[in-house]
Design an enzyme around this catalytic site. Structure first.
Site, short mmCIF file in Angstrom:
data_model
loop_
_atom_site.label_atom_id
_atom_site.label_comp_id
_atom_site.label_asym_id
_atom_site.label_seq_id
_atom_site.Cartn_x
_atom_site.Cartn_y
_atom_site.Cartn_z
N GLY A 11 0.90 -1.21 -0.05
CA GLY A 11 0.15 0.00 -0.07
C GLY A 11 0.96 1.39 -0.05
O GLY A 11 2.20 1.20 0.11
N GLN A 12 0.17 2.22 -0.11
CA GLN A 12 0.90 3.87 0.06
C GLN A 12 1.89 4.00 1.08
O GLN A 12 3.17 4.16 0.97
CB GLN A 12 -0.40 4.62 -0.06
CG GLN A 12 0.49 6.26 -0.01
CD GLN A 12 -0.48 7.45 0.11
OE1 GLN A 12 -0.52 8.26 -0.89
NE2 GLN A 12 -1.70 7.24 0.77
N LEU A 13 1.43 3.89 2.45
CA LEU A 13 2.42 3.97 3.40
C LEU A 13 3.55 2.91 3.42
O LEU A 13 4.56 3.14 3.58
CB LEU A 13 1.72 3.95 4.73
CG LEU A 13 2.54 4.17 6.07
CD1 LEU A 13 3.50 5.44 5.95
CD2 LEU A 13 1.62 4.08 7.43
N TYR A 63 -8.79 -1.62 5.48
CA TYR A 63 -9.73 -1.31 4.43
C TYR A 63 -10.13 0.53 4.71
O TYR A 63 -10.44 0.90 5.65
CB TYR A 63 -11.02 -1.80 4.91
CG TYR A 63 -12.14 -1.97 3.99
CD1 TYR A 63 -12.58 -2.74 3.31
CD2 TYR A 63 -12.93 -0.60 3.93
CE1 TYR A 63 -13.76 -2.61 2.31
CE2 TYR A 63 -14.06 -0.40 2.93
CZ TYR A 63 -14.30 -1.28 2.30
OH TYR A 63 -15.26 -1.21 1.28
N THR A 64 -9.80 0.99 3.30
CA THR A 64 -9.83 2.50 3.46
C THR A 64 -10.83 3.18 2.51
O THR A 64 -10.80 4.29 2.38
CB THR A 64 -8.33 3.01 3.33
OG1 THR A 64 -8.03 2.74 1.99
CG2 THR A 64 -7.32 2.61 4.42
N ASP A 104 -7.96 10.15 11.61
CA ASP A 104 -8.85 11.12 12.34
C ASP A 104 -10.35 10.92 12.16
O ASP A 104 -11.07 11.58 12.86
CB ASP A 104 -8.32 12.31 11.53
CG ASP A 104 -8.90 12.47 10.31
OD1 ASP A 104 -8.47 11.34 9.36
OD2 ASP A 104 -9.14 13.63 9.61
N TYR A 127 -16.47 3.48 8.52
CA TYR A 127 -14.80 3.39 8.23
C TYR A 127 -14.26 3.53 9.62
O TYR A 127 -13.58 2.95 10.11
CB TYR A 127 -14.28 4.17 7.18
CG TYR A 127 -12.88 4.40 7.12
CD1 TYR A 127 -11.96 3.40 7.08
CD2 TYR A 127 -12.32 5.73 7.40
CE1 TYR A 127 -10.53 3.56 7.26
CE2 TYR A 127 -10.91 6.00 7.58
CZ TYR A 127 -10.32 4.86 7.49
OH TYR A 127 -8.79 5.21 7.56
#
Length: 286
Positions: A11-13, A63-64, A104, A127
């Site tokens: 993933g991105q991170l 899961y985003t 957040d 979410y």
């Protein structure tokens, strides 16, 4: 540095952690493929950790899909809560510290105030609910944990708001952008650096921490900055969130207080626009 293992490495991170590890000369770090580190497979996680014996596990798997989660409740819950619990249990059994990434969106965001780690979490979408339940699962199972809440994550990798705006800005003459949702963008490279700083500290100050870039902005102003920095010629129009209804409700104001993470780990956090300049520079070099 101790041996590290990254879950959700694709993933991105996860990709940013790989880049930053190379820049910092961190070699004792493992990025297993998704099929070898499935957070829904508790026995598989135990086998992986028993084999690799990491001192720290960084959980980037989540899961985003915020709007899809409203329909895919069971899947979001499985990944964000059950998966987090499975990983915490595997860390407990194998004497590893867990760094778990949260959001957040655990906050309602109905007040204009900086959100502290001990402020009441009251998510307003599925979410956020599943991510908060994941936090609770980690905290209840594993004492040796760092939960890092972040916001508006972007980078030169994967799909994110910055890359979407650059693409749409190049294709269209005009874009409508929501102006009444306020928060702080986070360059995932900066977050990756902060994670490695926490690990390097060898601190036992476990618990919840907030990390985003410094400053405050709206999605509209974020988009305007993207267009200005990249010299993209597109007209951006500010609109209220009510003019662009989505399945999931978003927090109106979710700016987090980063005092705790800065104080505890002596971390300097870049201003959001400065980090955006760096990200766009990297995207243009690709």
């Amino acid at each position: 540095m101790s041996k590290l293992l990254v879950i959700g490495a694709g993933g991105q991170l996860g990709q940013c952690l790989k880049v930053v590890a190379e820049r910092r000369g961190i070699t004792e770090i493992i990025f297993p493929a998704e099929q070898d580190a499935n957070i829904l497979d508790e026995s598989g996680l135990n086998e992986l950790l028993a084999k690799e014996k990491p001192a720290y596990v960084i959980n980037c798997a989540a899961y985003t899909a915020v709007d899809k989660a409203e329909d895919e409740v069971d899947l979001a819950k499985a990944v964000n809560e059950t998966g987090a619990a499975n990983l915490a249990s595997a860390c407990l059994a194998n004497d590893a510290t867990l760094i778990h990434i949260s959001t957040d969106f655990v906050f309602e965001g109905n007040e204009v105030k900086l959100l502290k780690e001990d402020d009441k979490a009251n998510p307003i979408n599925i979410y956020g609910v599943t991510k908060l339940d994941g936090e609770k699962a980690v905290a209840s199972i594993l004492p040796a944990h760092f939960i890092i809440r972040t916001s508006w994550l972007y980078s030169e990798y994967a799909n994110n708001f910055v890359k979407t705006m650059l693409k749409l800005g190049a294709e269209r003459d005009e874009l409508n952008i929501i102006a009444d949702q306020v928060g702080t963008p986070t360059y995932a490279i900066d977050l990756a650096n902060a994670i490695f700083d926490i690990i390097a500290s060898s601190s036992g100050a476990y618990g919840i921490y907030h990390y985003s870039n410094e400053g405050v902005t709206s999605w509209f102003d974020f988009a305007k900055a993207i267009f200005d920095i990249s010299e993209t010629r597109v007209k951006a129009n500010p609109i209220p969130g009510s003019a662009y209804p989505t399945k999931a409700t978003r927090p109106a104001f979710s700016v987090m207080d980063k005092s705790k993470i800065k104080r505890t780990f002596n971390i300097e956090i870049p201003y959001w626009r400065n980090s955006l300049v760096e990200c766009i520079k990297q995207i243009k070099m690709q």
